[in-house]
Design a protein around this motif. Sequence first.
Motif, mmCIF file in Angstrom:
data_model
loop_
_atom_site.group_PDB
_atom_site.id
_atom_site.type_symbol
_atom_site.label_atom_id
_atom_site.label_comp_id
_atom_site.label_asym_id
_atom_site.label_seq_id
_atom_site.Cartn_x
_atom_site.Cartn_y
_atom_site.Cartn_z
ATOM 1 N N PHE A 75 -16.178 -4.444 -16.756
ATOM 2 C CA PHE A 75 -16.657 -3.777 -17.966
ATOM 3 C C PHE A 75 -16.021 -2.393 -18.084
ATOM 4 N N GLY A 76 -15.810 -1.938 -19.301
ATOM 5 C CA GLY A 76 -15.286 -0.605 -19.498
ATOM 6 C C GLY A 76 -16.221 0.426 -18.887
ATOM 7 N N GLU A 77 -15.681 1.287 -18.031
ATOM 8 C CA GLU A 77 -16.512 2.261 -17.337
ATOM 9 C C GLU A 77 -15.813 3.606 -17.265
ATOM 10 N N ALA A 78 -16.618 4.661 -17.058
ATOM 11 C CA ALA A 78 -16.069 6.002 -16.909
ATOM 12 C C ALA A 78 -15.181 6.049 -15.673
ATOM 13 N N ILE A 79 -14.072 6.748 -15.792
ATOM 14 C CA ILE A 79 -13.112 6.819 -14.684
ATOM 15 C C ILE A 79 -13.717 7.533 -13.487
ATOM 16 N N ASN A 80 -14.165 8.751 -13.686
ATOM 17 C CA ASN A 80 -14.715 9.519 -12.577
ATOM 18 C C ASN A 80 -16.031 8.918 -12.113
ATOM 19 N N GLY A 81 -16.143 8.705 -10.818
ATOM 20 C CA GLY A 81 -17.356 8.119 -10.251
ATOM 21 C C GLY A 81 -17.293 6.625 -10.080
ATOM 22 N N LEU A 82 -16.250 5.991 -10.608
ATOM 23 C CA LEU A 82 -16.115 4.540 -10.503
ATOM 24 C C LEU A 82 -15.615 4.168 -9.105
ATOM 25 N N THR A 83 -16.229 3.155 -8.511
ATOM 26 C CA THR A 83 -15.786 2.621 -7.221
ATOM 27 C C THR A 83 -15.359 1.176 -7.404
ATOM 28 N N VAL A 84 -14.166 0.833 -6.944
ATOM 29 C CA VAL A 84 -13.627 -0.515 -7.099
ATOM 30 C C VAL A 84 -13.067 -0.987 -5.759
ATOM 31 N N LYS A 85 -12.686 -2.256 -5.710
ATOM 32 C CA LYS A 85 -12.067 -2.821 -4.517
ATOM 33 C C LYS A 85 -10.688 -3.364 -4.853
ATOM 34 N N ASP A 86 -9.762 -3.215 -3.913
ATOM 35 C CA ASP A 86 -8.456 -3.839 -4.093
ATOM 36 C C ASP A 86 -8.462 -5.202 -3.411
ATOM 37 N N GLY A 87 -7.302 -5.847 -3.316
ATOM 38 C CA GLY A 87 -7.238 -7.193 -2.771
ATOM 39 C C GLY A 87 -7.647 -7.300 -1.318
ATOM 40 N N THR A 88 -7.562 -6.212 -0.577
ATOM 41 C CA THR A 88 -7.957 -6.229 0.831
ATOM 42 C C THR A 88 -9.465 -6.160 1.007
ATOM 43 N N GLY A 89 -10.168 -5.820 -0.069
ATOM 44 C CA GLY A 89 -11.613 -5.622 0.004
ATOM 45 C C GLY A 89 -11.998 -4.192 0.257
ATOM 46 N N LYS A 97 -8.905 -5.264 -17.065
ATOM 47 C CA LYS A 97 -7.530 -4.827 -16.894
ATOM 48 C C LYS A 97 -7.299 -4.400 -15.447
ATOM 49 N N ALA A 98 -6.041 -4.458 -15.004
ATOM 50 C CA ALA A 98 -5.694 -4.070 -13.641
ATOM 51 C C ALA A 98 -5.105 -2.663 -13.627
ATOM 52 N N PHE A 99 -5.340 -1.953 -12.541
ATOM 53 C CA PHE A 99 -4.810 -0.592 -12.409
ATOM 54 C C PHE A 99 -4.622 -0.284 -10.922
ATOM 55 N N LEU A 100 -3.888 0.766 -10.649
ATOM 56 C CA LEU A 100 -3.669 1.225 -9.281
ATOM 57 C C LEU A 100 -4.575 2.408 -8.966
ATOM 58 N N VAL A 101 -5.101 2.436 -7.754
ATOM 59 C CA VAL A 101 -5.816 3.608 -7.253
ATOM 60 C C VAL A 101 -5.055 4.083 -6.016
ATOM 61 N N LEU A 102 -4.553 5.308 -6.063
ATOM 62 C CA LEU A 102 -3.605 5.805 -5.065
ATOM 63 C C LEU A 102 -4.272 6.623 -3.970
ATOM 64 N N THR A 103 -3.566 6.734 -2.850
ATOM 65 C CA THR A 103 -3.971 7.686 -1.824
ATOM 66 C C THR A 103 -3.567 9.085 -2.282
ATOM 67 N N ASN A 104 -4.043 10.099 -1.573
ATOM 68 C CA ASN A 104 -3.702 11.475 -1.944
ATOM 69 C C ASN A 104 -2.191 11.706 -1.912
ATOM 70 N N ALA A 105 -1.529 11.136 -0.925
ATOM 71 C CA ALA A 105 -0.076 11.322 -0.825
ATOM 72 C C ALA A 105 0.640 10.608 -1.965
ATOM 73 N N GLU A 106 0.209 9.394 -2.280
ATOM 74 C CA GLU A 106 0.851 8.617 -3.349
ATOM 75 C C GLU A 106 0.613 9.234 -4.718
ATOM 76 N N ALA A 107 -0.509 9.929 -4.863
ATOM 77 C CA ALA A 107 -0.887 10.481 -6.167
ATOM 78 C C ALA A 107 -0.003 11.639 -6.595
ATOM 79 N N GLN A 108 0.957 12.025 -5.751
ATOM 80 C CA GLN A 108 1.910 13.056 -6.165
ATOM 81 C C GLN A 108 2.813 12.540 -7.275
ATOM 82 N N ALA A 109 2.951 11.216 -7.367
ATOM 83 C CA ALA A 109 3.784 10.610 -8.402
ATOM 84 C C ALA A 109 2.960 10.345 -9.647
ATOM 85 N N LYS A 110 3.501 10.700 -10.806
ATOM 86 C CA LYS A 110 2.791 10.478 -12.064
ATOM 87 C C LYS A 110 2.848 9.017 -12.510
ATOM 88 N N GLY A 111 3.880 8.287 -12.057
ATOM 89 C CA GLY A 111 4.003 6.912 -12.494
ATOM 90 C C GLY A 111 4.872 6.088 -11.569
#
Length: 545
Positions: free
Chosen positions: A423-437, A477-491
Amino acid sequence: MVKHLHSVLTLALGFFSVAASAQAPATVTKPDDGYYRIVNARQRTDGKQYVYVTGKIAAQPNATKADATTLPGTVIHLKTATSRTNADWLDVTTLRSQGVDVINDYLNPAIEKVEKALKDKLNEKLGSTWGGIAYGIFNTSVIGQWDLKMHLKPVTTDGRTAYYAFATVPSMRPICDFWHTYRLAAGNALNSYPNLKSALEANNPDKVWDEVLKLALAKIESSPYAGTDIANVVKRYINADRINQGQTYYLMSGALKKIDNGRAYNPSDLTNTSHNEYEGTLPKFDFVNNNNTDTYFGPELPVTGDAAMWILEKVDDTNYFGVKPSTNMRGRDGKYYTTLYVDFPYQIKGDVKAYTIEGVEAKNADGYYFAKVKKLAQQGDVVPAQTAVVLECNSTNPADNQLLPTGDETPETSNNRLCGTFFGEAINGLTVKDGTGAERNVTRDNIRAFNINTADSRNPIGFYKVKSNVTNIPGNKAFLVLTNAEAQAKGFVLEFEDGGTTGIETIENSRHSTEDGVYYDLQGRHVENPTRGVYIVNGKKVVIK
């Protein structure tokens, strides 16, 4: 007034409904377990007849047939069993969409909690002896009258098989009787609930229901469900004189309103007497009952007509589910790209490929960061449930990009970095899981959404930082959630296993691939001693095996 908790919860999740005055066949044919869309039998002028799940406790018949083609929230996994109590009924054993199983994950566990809370409260207020007696009577005469199964019963309308679901409202009469028999023993147990005590003293089971509903509403309004559909449902039934103790209630599309003309119901003179009228201007759910003794307004059920009947449409090649990529998401390879995250597994029927993202890579010499793409499935293959993917399509027409729901909602673990939410949800505060769980906490800084970089003359397709005015992430929809190091890249631009990229003029045309006989890897780095893999030599891809 409201029926029992079963029906309240069923309405809040908004899935099924009921019937009008059609005759049921003598025997019931069990529909195949599988994926369906639920369609209201009443023909709305706006075409909004399909049940659409929009939240964990929110659903309405507010999608058209065209909408339903591409909305995962209209796809409902249904399993039934022949009822042990009536051969003409079916018991719903699974009713699931968008990660919510009404029967197994929500309804039955909620009712069990209500029963336990009631028993504990009676023991607290009356003591173990009288509390046990009170609960025994309540359990037999009230809870015991609740039909905890959701029943479906087939009817026929305009030559089509339809269904209605129903549940029974317990009467508060046994509770009133208990109070008047044992109130001396109960003493001051209900002094903290003066209105409920007053209703019991008045020996008025309808008023008892009212007070119970008010207490329930107070609990709801102090919970995360405050202001939601379930709270509004309870509000509508307080002081509405629609309990009709011990009656069966049916869920319908639309609403029923009572017209009070000051005189009791007369079917031959509706203009001058009180009566029920159907209100169907908005696609929403309400309840009607099968009571025929409401002499002031008349029976409710016959007024609803087809609005209380529901048709099951099997999701198949005719009533298909498909995806519709945006025309803007067209790569230089001529393919169209989109992402998908759904609760159900599906077989790819159209010419579509599904990809996962196995990781992200550092910036290359041209300044691009890459998301490493891995092919998961193609035509004929099955994508597991709850797997976030990038889809590659040859067309933007959903009919060409059909995905057939099949199997159960059992996710499979993988190295997939993609995440999703139903469901559409607010970005901040959202917790999700990736394929690893692994759980990932989403912020504006670490989320990268699927998009095309219009600021780049090469218009690469990939995962990019969201704009400052975007506060919500869309559902399915699918999206990426990055680590702090990975988040240095904008895209991150998509990089496929064969080294191909989407939407870029290709790395081999860059300034780092023009020297004769020099090998570069796909990140633009000079390779002195190339081994097995894909390289760029003289501006062309070379595969060393």
